[in-house]
Design an enzyme around this catalytic site. Structure first.
Site, PDB file in Angstrom:
ATOM      1  N   HIS A  97      35.275  43.054  35.907  1.00  0.00           N
ATOM      2  CA  HIS A  97      35.055  44.150  34.798  1.00  0.00           C
ATOM      3  C   HIS A  97      34.210  43.622  33.653  1.00  0.00           C
ATOM      4  O   HIS A  97      33.978  44.190  32.748  1.00  0.00           O
ATOM      5  CB  HIS A  97      36.595  44.305  34.181  1.00  0.00           C
ATOM      6  CG  HIS A  97      36.786  45.817  34.228  1.00  0.00           C
ATOM      7  ND1 HIS A  97      38.010  46.586  34.101  1.00  0.00           N
ATOM      8  CD2 HIS A  97      35.787  46.862  33.782  1.00  0.00           C
ATOM      9  CE1 HIS A  97      37.736  47.745  33.757  1.00  0.00           C
ATOM     10  NE2 HIS A  97      36.385  48.029  33.587  1.00  0.00           N
ATOM     11  N   ASP A 120      43.199  51.041  34.266  1.00  0.00           N
ATOM     12  CA  ASP A 120      43.217  49.646  34.649  1.00  0.00           C
ATOM     13  C   ASP A 120      44.609  49.199  34.167  1.00  0.00           C
ATOM     14  O   ASP A 120      45.568  49.769  33.319  1.00  0.00           O
ATOM     15  CB  ASP A 120      42.320  48.800  33.531  1.00  0.00           C
ATOM     16  CG  ASP A 120      42.008  47.333  33.751  1.00  0.00           C
ATOM     17  OD1 ASP A 120      42.888  46.757  34.513  1.00  0.00           O
ATOM     18  OD2 ASP A 120      40.740  46.956  33.331  1.00  0.00           O
ATOM     19  N   HIS A 122      45.327  46.455  33.122  1.00  0.00           N
ATOM     20  CA  HIS A 122      45.271  45.478  31.984  1.00  0.00           C
ATOM     21  C   HIS A 122      44.461  46.270  31.013  1.00  0.00           C
ATOM     22  O   HIS A 122      43.492  47.001  31.277  1.00  0.00           O
ATOM     23  CB  HIS A 122      44.712  44.181  32.687  1.00  0.00           C
ATOM     24  CG  HIS A 122      45.093  43.625  33.791  1.00  0.00           C
ATOM     25  ND1 HIS A 122      44.477  43.811  35.013  1.00  0.00           N
ATOM     26  CD2 HIS A 122      46.057  42.794  33.744  1.00  0.00           C
ATOM     27  CE1 HIS A 122      45.452  43.276  35.850  1.00  0.00           C
ATOM     28  NE2 HIS A 122      46.252  42.482  35.163  1.00  0.00           N
ATOM     29  N   ASP A 124      42.550  44.498  28.744  1.00  0.00           N
ATOM     30  CA  ASP A 124      40.980  43.738  28.763  1.00  0.00           C
ATOM     31  C   ASP A 124      40.529  43.997  27.256  1.00  0.00           C
ATOM     32  O   ASP A 124      39.600  44.028  26.694  1.00  0.00           O
ATOM     33  CB  ASP A 124      39.852  44.421  29.501  1.00  0.00           C
ATOM     34  CG  ASP A 124      40.224  44.311  31.159  1.00  0.00           C
ATOM     35  OD1 ASP A 124      41.064  43.270  31.373  1.00  0.00           O
ATOM     36  OD2 ASP A 124      39.527  44.766  31.673  1.00  0.00           O
ATOM     37  N   HIS A 137      36.289  38.757  31.578  1.00  0.00           N
ATOM     38  CA  HIS A 137      36.781  40.303  31.972  1.00  0.00           C
ATOM     39  C   HIS A 137      37.862  40.602  31.265  1.00  0.00           C
ATOM     40  O   HIS A 137      37.928  41.875  31.253  1.00  0.00           O
ATOM     41  CB  HIS A 137      36.874  39.927  33.476  1.00  0.00           C
ATOM     42  CG  HIS A 137      38.172  39.604  33.935  1.00  0.00           C
ATOM     43  ND1 HIS A 137      38.433  40.103  35.282  1.00  0.00           N
ATOM     44  CD2 HIS A 137      39.020  38.598  33.494  1.00  0.00           C
ATOM     45  CE1 HIS A 137      39.662  39.542  35.460  1.00  0.00           C
ATOM     46  NE2 HIS A 137      39.983  38.793  34.518  1.00  0.00           N
ATOM     47  N   ASP A 226      42.323  47.792  40.341  1.00  0.00           N
ATOM     48  CA  ASP A 226      43.883  47.217  40.177  1.00  0.00           C
ATOM     49  C   ASP A 226      44.737  48.374  39.176  1.00  0.00           C
ATOM     50  O   ASP A 226      46.032  47.863  39.239  1.00  0.00           O
ATOM     51  CB  ASP A 226      43.904  45.872  39.451  1.00  0.00           C
ATOM     52  CG  ASP A 226      43.636  45.739  38.193  1.00  0.00           C
ATOM     53  OD1 ASP A 226      43.605  46.593  37.583  1.00  0.00           O
ATOM     54  OD2 ASP A 226      43.234  44.710  37.868  1.00  0.00           O
ATOM     55  N   GLU A 269      36.359  45.470  40.417  1.00  0.00           N
ATOM     56  CA  GLU A 269      37.274  44.573  40.786  1.00  0.00           C
ATOM     57  C   GLU A 269      37.762  44.816  42.274  1.00  0.00           C
ATOM     58  O   GLU A 269      38.906  44.500  42.592  1.00  0.00           O
ATOM     59  CB  GLU A 269      38.502  44.802  40.004  1.00  0.00           C
ATOM     60  CG  GLU A 269      38.231  44.175  38.395  1.00  0.00           C
ATOM     61  CD  GLU A 269      38.069  42.676  38.289  1.00  0.00           C
ATOM     62  OE1 GLU A 269      38.074  41.981  39.145  1.00  0.00           O
ATOM     63  OE2 GLU A 269      37.558  42.297  36.997  1.00  0.00           O
TER      64      GLU A 269
END
Length: 297
Positions: A97, A120, A122, A124, A137, A226, A269
């Site tokens: 990413h 996502d 996450h 980030d 990332h 993900d 990813e």
């Protein structure tokens, strides 16, 4: 639509190897043929050159591979802005990413009121002082919003790339402690999986589109595989249980297509080393098609 497919096989932003094969796997899953069948014109310009981690110094352990990551970001930003200048829709295939630093910088150079939907597990949204890993990332969205290490923030010579009020994170369920604090301090719109469970994907996605596309503005979609539950997308580097279902992800993409606000897209990813029979790459193709107009009927 005229679509320019750009591969960014970067494998520097994360610890787990294998996402550099992602662009090839997505193409192998039939991306270009499927886009043609949907009625789009496809100009696949291949992959950008990315150095291998083995050939690069790690550098600062809290900002691993900073120099080659920012170099790729500059190159990718120019490639994306060139596509937009030629009236082509940039579809960028990752890679980890960290490549979104370049793709979104390139789009934002042409669309000054750009909004971003970041799908996502996450956020980030780490910076050097909050990162538990030093993996870049996990810092990209913060850098695009103007926070963090100067070299990341000032890619292409200007910052911030995105108005923080037009950032939406969708599907989050694994946030670091310092990252949580930053997200609250910066008032970033985050729709967690709990929000989706409680309110439903249709309501949440409609609000996400309204926020990112405020004032009739354009939207960039950054889709990390993900974000889906590992049962649907096993081939990702940082899987987290409890993610989007197959239909929730497709419905979100269909709603975005119907909004007619989408001007660019990342798909990132996909880790073929961890995948099963290229299933995650195939899913990446299916979701891309939904975002670009494919309907059930």
């Amino acid at each position: 639509m005229r679509i320019r497919v750009i591969g960014a096989p970067i494998d520097l932003g994360a610890d787990r190897r294998g996402v550099d094969i992602g662009p090839r796997a997505i193409r192998y899953a039939g991306l270009n043929d499927q886009l043609h069948r949907l009625g789009h014109t496809v100009n696949d310009v291949g992959n950008l050159d990315v150095p291998l981690p083995e050939n690069q110094p790690t550098g600062n352990p809290r900002l691993k591979y900073l120099e080659p990551i920012t170099k790729l970001a500059e190159d990718l930003a120019h490639t994306v802005s060139d596509a937009l200048a030629e009236q082509e829709f940039p579809l960028i295939l990752g890679g980890d990413h960290s490549m979104a630093l370049g793709s979104i910088s390139g789009v934002a150079s042409k669309h000054k009121n750009l909004g971003v939907i970041w799908v996502d597990a996450h956020a980030d949204f780490n910076i050097e002082s909050t990162t538990p890993s030093g993996n870049i990332h996990g810092m990209i969205l913060a850098a695009l919003a103007g926070l963090g290490e100067e070299q990341l923030v000032n890619v292409c010579g200007w910052a911030p790339k995105i108005d923080k009020n037009k950032i939406v994170i969708l599907g989050a369920r694994d946030l670091d402690e310092g990252e949580q604090r930053l997200l609250r301090e910066q008032h970033i719109h985050v729709f967690t999986m709990s929000d989706i469970d409680r309110r439903g994907i249709a309501t949440v996605m409609q609000q996400a589109i309204e926020i990112a596309g405020a004032d009739n503005g354009p939207i960039h979609l950054s889709l990390d595989l993900d974000s889906l539950d590992p049962k649907e997308a096993p081939g990702v580097g940082t899987p987290v249980r409890g993610g989007l279902s197959y239909r929730e992800a497709h419905f979100a993409m269909e709603m975005l297509a119907e909004s007619a606000r989408l001007v660019s897209m990342d798909v990132v990813e996909v880790n073929s080393i961890l995948d099963r029979e290229n299933a995650t790459a195939q899913l990446a193709v299916e979701l891309t098609l939904s975002a670009l107009g494919k309907k059930i009927l």
